[in-house]
Motif scaffolding. Structure first.
Motif, PDB file in Angstrom:
ATOM      1  N   VAL A  42       0.312  -1.490   9.911  1.00 48.74           N
ATOM      2  CA  VAL A  42       0.160  -0.906   8.070  1.00 48.74           C
ATOM      3  C   VAL A  42       1.511  -1.077   7.589  1.00 48.74           C
ATOM      4  O   VAL A  42       1.901  -1.281   6.628  1.00 48.74           O
ATOM      5  N   GLU A  43       2.534  -0.216   8.396  1.00 47.69           N
ATOM      6  CA  GLU A  43       3.822  -0.200   7.932  1.00 47.69           C
ATOM      7  C   GLU A  43       4.581  -1.670   7.478  1.00 47.69           C
ATOM      8  O   GLU A  43       5.231  -1.767   6.639  1.00 47.69           O
ATOM      9  N   ALA A  44       4.244  -2.823   8.405  1.00 46.49           N
ATOM     10  CA  ALA A  44       4.757  -4.028   8.167  1.00 46.49           C
ATOM     11  C   ALA A  44       4.173  -4.503   6.966  1.00 46.49           C
ATOM     12  O   ALA A  44       4.880  -4.955   6.112  1.00 46.49           O
ATOM     13  N   ALA A  45       2.783  -4.094   6.601  1.00 46.09           N
ATOM     14  CA  ALA A  45       2.395  -4.577   5.532  1.00 46.09           C
ATOM     15  C   ALA A  45       2.980  -3.994   4.196  1.00 46.09           C
ATOM     16  O   ALA A  45       3.124  -4.739   3.299  1.00 46.09           O
ATOM     17  N   SER A  47       5.735  -2.609   3.838  1.00 46.37           N
ATOM     18  CA  SER A  47       7.233  -2.985   3.719  1.00 46.37           C
ATOM     19  C   SER A  47       6.970  -4.561   3.177  1.00 46.37           C
ATOM     20  O   SER A  47       8.002  -4.519   2.106  1.00 46.37           O
ATOM     21  N   LEU A  48       6.364  -5.575   3.528  1.00 51.01           N
ATOM     22  CA  LEU A  48       6.311  -6.643   2.672  1.00 51.01           C
ATOM     23  C   LEU A  48       5.918  -6.372   1.369  1.00 51.01           C
ATOM     24  O   LEU A  48       6.227  -7.130   0.237  1.00 51.01           O
ATOM     25  N   LYS A  49       4.904  -5.314   1.058  1.00 49.71           N
ATOM     26  CA  LYS A  49       4.540  -5.124  -0.200  1.00 49.71           C
ATOM     27  C   LYS A  49       5.702  -4.634  -1.074  1.00 49.71           C
ATOM     28  O   LYS A  49       5.685  -5.036  -2.292  1.00 49.71           O
ATOM     29  N   ASP A  50       6.578  -3.667  -0.506  1.00 52.88           N
ATOM     30  CA  ASP A  50       7.743  -3.264  -1.142  1.00 52.88           C
ATOM     31  C   ASP A  50       8.822  -4.444  -1.734  1.00 52.88           C
ATOM     32  O   ASP A  50       9.439  -4.587  -2.524  1.00 52.88           O
ATOM     33  N   GLU A  51       8.826  -5.428  -0.819  1.00 53.00           N
ATOM     34  CA  GLU A  51       9.610  -6.566  -0.893  1.00 53.00           C
ATOM     35  C   GLU A  51       8.945  -7.598  -2.094  1.00 53.00           C
ATOM     36  O   GLU A  51       9.760  -8.053  -2.923  1.00 53.00           O
ATOM     37  N   LEU A  52       7.913  -7.952  -1.945  1.00 56.66           N
ATOM     38  CA  LEU A  52       6.924  -8.991  -2.581  1.00 56.66           C
ATOM     39  C   LEU A  52       6.152  -8.452  -3.675  1.00 56.66           C
ATOM     40  O   LEU A  52       5.735  -9.338  -4.348  1.00 56.66           O
ATOM     41  N   GLY A  53       5.730  -7.290  -3.568  1.00 56.41           N
ATOM     42  CA  GLY A  53       4.815  -6.701  -4.755  1.00 56.41           C
ATOM     43  C   GLY A  53       3.308  -7.015  -4.569  1.00 56.41           C
ATOM     44  O   GLY A  53       2.732  -7.251  -5.561  1.00 56.41           O
ATOM     45  N   CYS A  54       3.065  -7.559  -3.282  1.00 55.92           N
ATOM     46  CA  CYS A  54       1.624  -7.937  -3.120  1.00 55.92           C
ATOM     47  C   CYS A  54       0.711  -6.805  -3.036  1.00 55.92           C
ATOM     48  O   CYS A  54       1.093  -5.651  -2.832  1.00 55.92           O
ATOM     49  N   GLY A  77       0.150   4.325   1.081  1.00 56.44           N
ATOM     50  CA  GLY A  77       0.404   3.139   0.110  1.00 56.44           C
ATOM     51  C   GLY A  77      -0.466   1.993   0.063  1.00 56.44           C
ATOM     52  O   GLY A  77      -0.235   1.045  -0.647  1.00 56.44           O
ATOM     53  N   VAL A  78      -1.666   2.042   1.013  1.00 51.91           N
ATOM     54  CA  VAL A  78      -2.302   0.875   1.066  1.00 51.91           C
ATOM     55  C   VAL A  78      -3.469   0.956  -0.425  1.00 51.91           C
ATOM     56  O   VAL A  78      -3.493   2.070  -0.671  1.00 51.91           O
ATOM     57  N   ASP A  79      -3.398  -0.182  -0.807  1.00 55.44           N
ATOM     58  CA  ASP A  79      -4.259  -0.350  -2.280  1.00 55.44           C
ATOM     59  C   ASP A  79      -5.847  -0.090  -2.168  1.00 55.44           C
ATOM     60  O   ASP A  79      -6.326   0.133  -3.330  1.00 55.44           O
ATOM     61  N   GLU A  80      -6.266  -0.489  -1.309  1.00 58.32           N
ATOM     62  CA  GLU A  80      -7.733  -0.678  -1.150  1.00 58.32           C
ATOM     63  C   GLU A  80      -8.181  -0.822   0.383  1.00 58.32           C
ATOM     64  O   GLU A  80      -7.560  -0.886   1.388  1.00 58.32           O
ATOM     65  N   ILE A 180       3.803  -4.995  17.424  1.00 57.68           N
ATOM     66  CA  ILE A 180       4.040  -4.210  18.504  1.00 57.68           C
ATOM     67  C   ILE A 180       4.905  -2.883  17.970  1.00 57.68           C
ATOM     68  O   ILE A 180       5.209  -3.050  16.623  1.00 57.68           O
ATOM     69  N   LYS A 181       4.936  -1.996  18.711  1.00 59.09           N
ATOM     70  CA  LYS A 181       5.493  -0.607  18.206  1.00 59.09           C
ATOM     71  C   LYS A 181       6.965  -0.773  17.947  1.00 59.09           C
ATOM     72  O   LYS A 181       7.409   0.116  17.197  1.00 59.09           O
ATOM     73  N   GLU A 182       7.582  -1.823  18.597  1.00 57.74           N
ATOM     74  CA  GLU A 182       8.951  -1.815  18.383  1.00 57.74           C
ATOM     75  C   GLU A 182       9.312  -2.411  17.122  1.00 57.74           C
ATOM     76  O   GLU A 182      10.467  -2.434  16.482  1.00 57.74           O
ATOM     77  N   LEU A 183       8.402  -2.897  16.367  1.00 60.21           N
ATOM     78  CA  LEU A 183       8.719  -3.647  14.970  1.00 60.21           C
ATOM     79  C   LEU A 183       9.210  -2.606  14.109  1.00 60.21           C
ATOM     80  O   LEU A 183      10.055  -2.945  13.228  1.00 60.21           O
ATOM     81  N   ASN A 184       8.780  -1.441  13.762  1.00 57.83           N
ATOM     82  CA  ASN A 184       9.326  -0.453  12.868  1.00 57.83           C
ATOM     83  C   ASN A 184       8.677   0.994  13.164  1.00 57.83           C
ATOM     84  O   ASN A 184       8.383   1.121  14.286  1.00 57.83           O
ATOM     85  N   GLU A 185       9.292   1.696  12.249  1.00 57.61           N
ATOM     86  CA  GLU A 185       8.762   3.294  12.308  1.00 57.61           C
ATOM     87  C   GLU A 185       7.863   3.648  11.192  1.00 57.61           C
ATOM     88  O   GLU A 185       8.071   3.412   9.753  1.00 57.61           O
ATOM     89  N   PRO A 186       6.546   3.862  11.395  1.00 52.21           N
ATOM     90  CA  PRO A 186       5.545   4.133  10.379  1.00 52.21           C
ATOM     91  C   PRO A 186       5.904   5.059   9.555  1.00 52.21           C
ATOM     92  O   PRO A 186       6.342   6.287   9.979  1.00 52.21           O
ATOM     93  N   ARG A 187       5.811   5.095   8.151  1.00 57.05           N
ATOM     94  CA  ARG A 187       6.199   6.071   7.397  1.00 57.05           C
ATOM     95  C   ARG A 187       4.967   7.203   7.211  1.00 57.05           C
ATOM     96  O   ARG A 187       4.034   7.093   7.671  1.00 57.05           O
ATOM     97  N   TYR A 188       5.606   8.232   6.389  1.00 58.72           N
ATOM     98  CA  TYR A 188       4.684   9.347   6.445  1.00 58.72           C
ATOM     99  C   TYR A 188       3.812   9.385   4.934  1.00 58.72           C
ATOM    100  O   TYR A 188       4.523   8.535   3.891  1.00 58.72           O
ATOM    101  N   LEU A 189       2.661   9.773   4.827  1.00 56.21           N
ATOM    102  CA  LEU A 189       2.084  10.003   3.749  1.00 56.21           C
ATOM    103  C   LEU A 189       2.796  10.932   2.625  1.00 56.21           C
ATOM    104  O   LEU A 189       3.431  11.793   3.078  1.00 56.21           O
TER     105      LEU A 189
END
Length: 266
Positions: A42-45, A47-54, A77-80, A180-189
């Protein structure tokens, strides 16, 4: 472009684990959490949303209370959200689950630049099979164990983590990536996100919504249609309290030897 994230609600293993007579988990009587690896997806998604506006869409299969988990993700931050829920789907193993989720994602629609993300594996099964099986059933390229993800146009570049380093893999969208978990640190709501979450769209796909899809076969979904059979399942007995011996000399080792001899261990 949109990013679809598959997320699972799993039992909180720090609490009580309940098992049904048929060997399946009694999820209704257990505390649940969001599967940890899925939070990294979810955090990866996001982060890409922040970058690409998707757009980011979260999919989950489970009972009606799983809506609360989707709302929590929307607060992040998930849209749907899409809840795939029906009695006919209950007790599905990884094979049946991947069929149902693939049918749901295909019914929702996959476009040319879309990405599907998933956690590496769920803590209640540890199989790491559902993500790759979804990719196979949707005939999509897949990259597993993602430690870094970048997107440029239709090209996805992933650092695929290995035991002794990483492998750089490229693929074109649409594709499936497991994280994998090493990819990032999930954000808080956030407080505003929690308020906004209840105005975001949530769709429920039941059996009737998916029954005409080619992947949905009543003989290969649910508990009866799952090829994996559980022989037995149980909660491990709690271990007794340990005994600590103080000191680091011969007296302590003699005391330890006497205790072990009394218990007939030596």
């Amino acid at each position: 472009m949109k990013i679809i994230v598959t997320v699972k609600q799993v039992p909180d293993t720090s609490g009580k684990v309940a098992v049904n007579p048929d060997g399946t988990l009694n999820r209704a009587s257990m505390q649940t959490i969001i599967n940890p690896d899925d939070l990294n997806a979810v955090e990866a998604a996001l982060s890409l949303k922040d970058e690409l506006g998707c757009k980011v869409v979260a999919f989950t299969m489970g009972p009606a209370p799983a809506e609360g988990m989707l709302r929590e993700l929307m607060a992040m931050g998930v849209d749907e959200g899409v809840l795939v829920s029906a009695r006919e789907f209950g007790g599905s193993d990884t094979y049946a689950t991947s069929q149902i989720l693939a049918a749901a994602i295909d019914t929702y629609g996959i476009e040319e630049e879309d990405i599907i993300l998933a956690g590496r594996q769920a803590i209640d099964g540890d199989t790491a099979q559902v993500g790759p099986q979804i990719a196979e059933k949707l005939h999509l390229p897949q990259i597993t164990y993602a430690g870094k993800i970048t997107k440029e146009g239709k090209k996805i570049t992933v650092n695929r983590m290995l035991e002794d380093g990483y492998m750089v893999v490229e693929a074109e969208t649409p594709c499936m990536i497991t994280c994998i978990k090493e990819l990032n640190e999930p954000r808080y709501l956030s407080v505003f996100g929690a308020y906004e979450a209840w105005s975001k769209p949530l769709t429920v796909m039941d059996y009737n919504a998916l029954k005409d899809h080619e992947l949905i076969d009543a003989t290969t979904i649910g508990l009866k249609g799952s090829p994996t059979n559980i022989l037995t399942s149980f909660t491990p007995p709690q271990k007794g309290a340990g005994q600590m011996l103080k000191g680091n000399g011969k007296e302590t080792t003699d005391e330890l030897a006497a205790i072990l001899a009394k218990k007939h261990y030596i």
